[in-house]
Design an enzyme around this catalytic site. Structure first.
Site, PDB file in Angstrom:
ATOM      1  N   ARG A   1      59.252  51.061  52.568  1.00 25.54           N
ATOM      2  CA  ARG A   1      60.390  50.185  52.285  1.00 25.54           C
ATOM      3  C   ARG A   1      59.992  48.944  51.498  1.00 25.54           C
ATOM      4  O   ARG A   1      60.850  48.247  50.954  1.00 25.54           O
ATOM      5  CB  ARG A   1      61.084  49.789  53.592  1.00 25.54           C
TER       6      ARG A   1
ATOM      7  N   ALA B   1      47.742  49.184  61.884  1.00 27.26           N
ATOM      8  CA  ALA B   1      47.848  48.832  60.466  1.00 27.26           C
ATOM      9  C   ALA B   1      47.714  50.055  59.577  1.00 27.26           C
ATOM     10  O   ALA B   1      47.154  49.987  58.485  1.00 27.26           O
ATOM     11  CB  ALA B   1      46.774  47.809  60.106  1.00 27.26           C
TER      12      ALA B   1
ATOM     13  N   ALA C   1      37.377   8.259  13.823  1.00 24.30           N
ATOM     14  CA  ALA C   1      38.560   9.113  13.891  1.00 24.30           C
ATOM     15  C   ALA C   1      38.575  10.105  12.738  1.00 24.30           C
ATOM     16  O   ALA C   1      38.195   9.790  11.618  1.00 24.30           O
ATOM     17  CB  ALA C   1      39.821   8.258  13.860  1.00 24.30           C
TER      18      ALA C   1
ATOM     19  N   ASN D   1      33.886  24.944  21.123  1.00 28.90           N
ATOM     20  CA  ASN D   1      32.857  25.575  21.956  1.00 28.90           C
ATOM     21  C   ASN D   1      32.649  27.056  21.697  1.00 28.90           C
ATOM     22  O   ASN D   1      31.735  27.652  22.258  1.00 28.90           O
ATOM     23  CB  ASN D   1      33.205  25.379  23.440  1.00 28.90           C
TER      24      ASN D   1
ATOM     25  N   GLU E   1      66.321  52.555  74.366  1.00 30.53           N
ATOM     26  CA  GLU E   1      66.609  52.389  72.939  1.00 30.53           C
ATOM     27  C   GLU E   1      68.104  52.187  72.735  1.00 30.53           C
ATOM     28  O   GLU E   1      68.926  52.674  73.517  1.00 30.53           O
ATOM     29  CB  GLU E   1      66.114  53.602  72.152  1.00 30.53           C
TER      30      GLU E   1
END
Length: 457
Positions: free
Chosen positions: A16, A10, A423, A386, A155
């Site tokens: 790329r 890793a 209301a 708030n 290869e």
């Protein structure tokens, strides 16, 4: 069974990818590629895992934590050079070492287990994970002898026409006798065009010593996919997403359109839940049974109970109870706790709030930094005020309260049990239980005002 070790490669930069993010940390279905690999390797009963790090080393260590030992490859001089960095940790130990790349997030523990088994049964010093592919152009070909053992790896550029017709390829994952591996690594040369030390050269060294080199052919080429650019990353995401969705469907979850449903690796979903298209479920979310999620909903790090419906809404880092109805177009922000039998309707936003059993805010409300009791009704257009520009304050709404439409509850404030708020009220003081609170200006009608206005024009 022999001791088992693993080396995860890793250290490459991943140019790329064209990204500031280190390659193996790019996520596939919500989890970094290298984490997928480590998680699968951890299922193999390995004694030690060594991750070879280089570019972005500290970030990789922060991601994997104590799940691995680490060896630093300061210069990236090839795969053999990378494995050699694990020498201080692994050299001289009896056992089998798996070498796998950190950019192969689709590889399964079952496949690696089969590779170990083939290695042990064939009494090989090295065993190569191979796969068959329709178009092997660019891949190293596996040349086998009459016993089925590997004669050599050729290869593509070096292969004859006959060898190029072979479609069994080297995937870049191996098992080695650990002692033989580190002895052979000492003899790997960088006498090549790139001036690098290549791990497949170990195979040639072992063959020249008369050792057995075996191969295990995986039936699924896709799981050996190495991710080197964004195109391959998207392909890995597609394959992993299909794999995850299939697991859920076989466990009793209905996914209406799997190709357009995005469920991350760590999600749990109960039986008879239905997931509609365009839905994303992320992190460690747990969805109960008999729910309906979606379409076009996002659930991230949430715990959702049974028989809950979430339609065209988003919920983050919160708990949501059973038989809750959310949406469409609701927003549940982090640290909210919505209890059972609650209704959160269209264009309602909940933030860092507790919502008690049977309570409802059916439309067009903001409830933030609040404790809402049981059986509370919050009318359309009501908000908890708030924030004063510097600090956040708590609103408490006790059980059985009725909040009328278009009310402002200016925190800190408590609405007592069973109270009514008329209301259009702006509440700035506590309301006693069972009281009716009215806090609005007296209505004034000015007769003929429009006529007077028109005379001024």
């Amino acid at each position: 069974m022999s001791n088992r070790f693993a080396v995860i490669l890793a250290a490459g930069q991943g140019t790329r990818m064209k990204s500031k993010l280190y390659k193996v940390l790019h996520p596939v279905c919500g989890k970094p590629m290298v984490q997928h690999v480590v998680d699968q390797v951890n299922k193999l009963n390995t004694q030690e895992i060594v991750t070879i790090i280089g570019h972005g080393a500290e970030m990789v260590k922060a991601e994997l934590g104590d799940a691995s030992h680490y060896a630093l490859q300061e210069q990236q001089l090839g795969t053999a050079h990378a494995v050699r960095q694990a020498q201080e940790i692994l050299e001289g130990k009896q056992g089998i070492t798996l070498v796998v790349c950190g950019d192969t997030p689709l590889i399964r523990s079952e496949t690696m287990e089969s590779l170990f088994k083939q290695h042990e049964e064939s009494k090989a010093k090295a065993t190569i994970l191979t796969a068959k592919i329709e178009d092997p152009t660019g891949y190293g070909r596996i040349i086998r002898n009459e016993n089925g053992h590997v004669e050599k790896i050729v290869e593509h550029k070096d292969a004859s026409e006959a060898e190029r017709q072979i479609n069994e390829i080297n995937t870049g994952t191996y098992c080695f006798d650990n002692i033989a591996l580190f002895e052979a690594l000492k003899n790997v040369s960088n006498d090549n065009v790139q001036g690098e030390y290549y791990l497949p050269d170990v195979i040639e060294i072992l063959k020249k010593q008369g050792e057995v080199v075996a191969a295990y052919q995986t039936p699924d080429f896709e799981e050996t996919l190495g991710v080197n650019d964004r195109v391959a990353l998207a392909e890995a995401e597609r394959i992993m997403r299909h794999r995850i969705n299939e697991i859920h469907m076989r466990n009793g979850v209905t996914i209406i359109d799997p190709a357009n449903t995005y469920i991350e690796d760590q999600v749990t979903i109960g039986q008879d839940t239905v997931i509609f298209p365009g839905t994303s479920i992320k992190g460690n979310s747990v969805i109960g049974s008999e729910c309906q999620i979606g379409p076009n909903s996002e659930i991230d790090q949430c715990l959702v109970g049974n028989e809950t419906v979430i339609r065209q809404s988003a919920a983050f880092a919160s708990s949501i109870g059973s038989r809750v109805n959310i949406g469409p177009f609701a927003h549940i922000r982090p640290d909210s706790a919505i209890h059972d039998d609650v209704k959160i309707g269209n264009f309602v936003e909940i933030k860092k709030a507790v919502f008690g059993n049977g309570s409802k805010a059916s439309h067009l409300s903001y409830i933030g930094d609040a404790e809402v009791g049981d059986n509370v009704n919050i009318g359309c257009g009501s908000i908890t005020v708030n924030y004063d520009g510097k600090n956040k304050f708590l609103t408490k709404i006790e059980d059985d309260v009725f909040i009328g439409c278009n009310s402002n509850l200016v925190a800190p404030v408590t609405i007592g049990k069973g109270a009514y708020v008329a209301a259009g009220s702006t509440i700035t003081k506590n309301v006693p239980g069972n009281a009716l609170s009215i806090a609005r200006a007296q209505q004034v009608n000015k007769d003929n005002y429009v006529d007077k206005l028109n005379l001024k024009k």
